[in-house]
Design a protein around this motif. Structure first.
Motif, PDB file in Angstrom:
ATOM      1  N   SER A 127      34.010  96.625   7.111  1.00 53.32           N
ATOM      2  CA  SER A 127      34.009  95.168   6.974  1.00 53.32           C
ATOM      3  C   SER A 127      32.904  94.701   6.026  1.00 53.32           C
ATOM      4  O   SER A 127      33.172  94.084   5.005  1.00 53.32           O
TER       5      SER A 127
ATOM      6  N   TYR B 258      32.200  97.737  11.011  1.00 53.00           N
ATOM      7  CA  TYR B 258      33.619  98.045  10.853  1.00 53.00           C
ATOM      8  C   TYR B 258      34.435  97.115  11.755  1.00 53.00           C
ATOM      9  O   TYR B 258      33.940  96.642  12.790  1.00 53.00           O
ATOM     10  N   ARG B 259      35.686  96.878  11.366  1.00 51.93           N
ATOM     11  CA  ARG B 259      36.549  95.929  12.075  1.00 51.93           C
ATOM     12  C   ARG B 259      37.812  96.649  12.552  1.00 51.93           C
ATOM     13  O   ARG B 259      38.408  97.424  11.802  1.00 51.93           O
TER      14      ARG B 259
ATOM     15  N   TYR C 284      40.260  90.825  17.093  1.00 49.78           N
ATOM     16  CA  TYR C 284      39.516  91.663  16.161  1.00 49.78           C
ATOM     17  C   TYR C 284      38.066  91.820  16.600  1.00 49.78           C
ATOM     18  O   TYR C 284      37.416  90.856  16.993  1.00 49.78           O
TER      19      TYR C 284
ATOM     20  N   LEU D  89      34.181  93.535  15.707  1.00 49.91           N
ATOM     21  CA  LEU D  89      33.218  94.070  14.741  1.00 49.91           C
ATOM     22  C   LEU D  89      32.247  94.968  15.488  1.00 49.91           C
ATOM     23  O   LEU D  89      31.661  94.566  16.492  1.00 49.91           O
TER      24      LEU D  89
ATOM     25  N   SER E  39      36.089  86.687  15.192  1.00 49.61           N
ATOM     26  CA  SER E  39      35.982  88.087  15.615  1.00 49.61           C
ATOM     27  C   SER E  39      35.042  88.169  16.811  1.00 49.61           C
ATOM     28  O   SER E  39      34.282  87.237  17.087  1.00 49.61           O
TER      29      SER E  39
END
Length: 208
Positions: free
Chosen positions: A23, A32-33, A49, A51, A90
């Motif tokens: 990400s 990262y996602r 989502y 993170l 997120s």
């Protein structure tokens, strides 16, 4: 748990739907996602989502299909690329572990109403209220989080003014909608907090 952390609490248990993708990098840390699927009682699923850092994810790879429990905070990001939704929502993971627990979707937010609440009724007469909540972070920043309330809770929130303090509990939900663009219709996904009840500023987080 400090004052800022208590204002924004998320607990999710669900199944990782895909492998994580890079990400962004912040202060030398790589994030990262990945999507996590959380079942509702109705057997529908929300795809949310997450993170997480490389350090959090490394012991769990490969990730897809793993049952996960995460605690964290809800984050908003203003997408200026012109592609997709303008407001990106997120969950920032503070802890991420493998689990056998049942699906869980809990969020507590405490913040300030930053736009006039919009109270309306469904065709069947049920009250709905849309409200945007600003939840402070450290260093003068804030997350702007769309919330939707129903029934008597919606009526109560609909009577509140911009600048009013609001604490709530609910769940994060995803829903698809159609955006009409000059080049044609496009299906997009919106994320919002479905408000179950108004609460005290300090949350009582579920243990399951």
């Amino acid at each position: 748990m400090d004052d800022f952390t208590r204002k924004n609490v998320v607990l999710l248990c669900g199944t990782a739907a895909q492998e994580p993708l890079f990400s962004h990098e912040n202060h030398g840390e790589r994030f990262y996602r990945f999507p996590i699927r959380v079942q509702r009682l109705s057997q529908q699923a929300d795809c949310l989502y997450v993170l997480a850092t490389k350090e959090q994810l490394s012991p769990l790879l490969p990730l897809a299909g793993r049952r996960l429990r995460l605690e964290g905070q809800l984050r908003s990001f203003n997408n200026k690329s012109g592609c997709g939704s303008k407001l990106v929502i997120s969950v920032l993971a503070r802890s991420l572990l493998e689990t056998e627990q049942e699906d869980c979707n809990f969020v507590h937010l405490s913040g300030v109403i930053c736009k006039p609440p919009v109270l309306r009724r469904t065709p069947l007469g049920r009250c709905i209220c849309d409200v945007m909540l600003a939840v402070n972070r450290r260093y003068g920043r804030a997350d702007y989080l769309p919330c939707i309330a129903w029934g008597q809770v919606a009526v109560t929130v609909g009577q509140m003014a911009v600048g009013g303090q609001l604490a709530l509990e609910g769940r994060i939900q995803s829903r698809q909608y159609t955006k009409v663009l000059p080049e044609g219709a496009e299906v997009r996904t919106a994320f919002e907090v479905s408000v179950m009840q108004l609460s005290n500023p300090d949350p009582v987080c579920p243990t399951t």
